[in-house]
Motif scaffolding. Structure first.
Motif, mmCIF file in Angstrom:
data_model
loop_
_atom_site.group_PDB
_atom_site.id
_atom_site.type_symbol
_atom_site.label_atom_id
_atom_site.label_comp_id
_atom_site.label_asym_id
_atom_site.label_seq_id
_atom_site.Cartn_x
_atom_site.Cartn_y
_atom_site.Cartn_z
ATOM 1 N N ASP A 4 0.827 -1.203 0.000
ATOM 2 C CA ASP A 4 0.000 0.000 0.000
ATOM 3 C C ASP A 4 0.863 1.254 0.000
ATOM 4 O OD1 ASP A 4 -2.097 -1.782 0.133
ATOM 5 O OD2 ASP A 4 -2.384 -1.525 2.288
ATOM 6 N N ASP A 5 1.891 1.277 0.785
ATOM 7 C CA ASP A 5 2.793 2.412 0.890
ATOM 8 C C ASP A 5 4.019 2.119 0.032
ATOM 9 O OD1 ASP A 5 4.496 4.453 1.631
ATOM 10 O OD2 ASP A 5 4.383 4.060 3.769
ATOM 11 N N ARG A 8 7.281 1.299 2.017
ATOM 12 C CA ARG A 8 7.255 0.346 3.139
ATOM 13 C C ARG A 8 6.733 -1.007 2.672
ATOM 14 N NH1 ARG A 8 4.238 1.678 8.791
ATOM 15 N NH2 ARG A 8 4.120 -0.454 9.521
ATOM 16 N N SER A 22 11.466 -0.572 5.472
ATOM 17 C CA SER A 22 11.173 0.775 5.012
ATOM 18 C C SER A 22 12.321 1.271 4.158
ATOM 19 C CB SER A 22 10.988 1.728 6.195
ATOM 20 O OG SER A 22 9.905 1.310 6.978
#
Length: 72
Positions: A4-5, A8, A22
């Motif tokens: 989603d990110d 990350r 990350s």
């Protein structure tokens, strides 16, 4: 895995532990796609393997102490 990110990556290991990776923003060309450039690689080994041999029980010689940086 979840993506989603774009900076990350989260994964759940087989034993239930969660791992997060990350990636900071970067101008590096190889990192332009963020985590999209990463891929899953299956493990090559499982378990711990053999234990290393024990260290010998012998007194430290002055030369060994000097090489290891001990003050003696």
């Amino acid at each position: 895995m979840q993506a989603d990110d774009p900076t990350r990556l989260e994964a759940t290991l087989t034993d239930g532990r969660r791992m997060t990776l990350s990636l900071p923003m970067s101008d590096a060309k190889w990192a332009a796609d963020g985590i999209k450039g990463l891929r899953v690689v299956p493990p090559t080994h499982t378990g711990r393997g053999e234990e290393p041999p024990a260290l010998p029980d012998e007194p430290m010689l002055p030369l060994k102490m000097a090489l290891l940086g001990f003050d003696g």
